[in-house]
Design a protein around this motif. Structure first.
Motif: not given
Length: 193
Positions: A73-75, A77-82
């Motif tokens: 999903x990080x690929x 979407x523009x997310x800050x992933x934890x």
């Protein structure tokens, strides 16, 4: 018997390399026999990834395993992933896989939200079915306490693994619970405060 959701440093290792082509990206994931869905990509996780609407902001991949949901999903979407997991082996593979697929993430070794602080715009969970309903339901409830006011909690669960009872429990915790995808007994459920 060892379970993927239990910390066990004594599992025998048999590393594998699994490819995943998704959202126009060729991703690769290392995995190990002590982890959930060791031999192949989990169908439920893929169903969740493929059927979530676009997301942004602070994103928690709860019970991340070797990292498939959050990394894929990080690929897109523009997310800050934890990424968080109770199993240190799983978390070590999530770190390897994030680096391997050029994804930045924060990694937290935690039993559900025990060591997780802050609020998230999106939380995903492929529930640890074999851990039992008490643990699953605790994760549902604790997720609600860690969502931003407009945050969304997503789970994927099969009918035979308790989708209907999970929906009932989610409706006790969240104001809006919606099945956003259902096919072949697999449900993707979206919950909002």
């Amino acid at each position: 018997m060892s379970h993927y959701f239990i910390e066990n440093p004594d599992v025998l290792t048999e590393e594998r390399d699994i490819p995943l082509k998704i959202f126009g990206h060729e991703l690769r994931f290392f995995t190990n026999n002590g982890l959930f869905s060791f031999g192949q990509m989990d169908e439920g996780s893929l169903t969740l990834i493929q059927n979530m609407p676009p997301v942004k902001g602070a994103f928690l991949d709860l019970g991340c395993g070797y990292g498939v949901i959050g990394i894929a999903l990080a690929k897109k979407n523009d997310i800050v992933l934890t990424q968080s997991d109770i199993n240190n082996l799983a978390l070590s593979y999530a770190k390897k896989n994030a680096a391997r697929n050029n994804v930045s993430a924060i990694f937290i070794h935690s039993d559900s939200f025990e060591k997780i602080e802050g609020k998230f715009d999106t939380i995903t969970l492929n529930p640890p079915i074999h851990a039992g309903k008490e643990i699953m339901y605790r994760m549902y409830k604790e997720s609600a306490a860690h969502l931003t006011p407009d945050g969304v909690f997503y789970i994927v669960i099969k009918k035979k693994h308790g989708a209907e009872s999970s929906i009932k429990k989610l409706k006790e915790i969240y104001t809006r619970v919606e099945i956003i995808y259902k096919k072949k007994g697999c449900f993707v459920i979206q919950s909002r405060l």
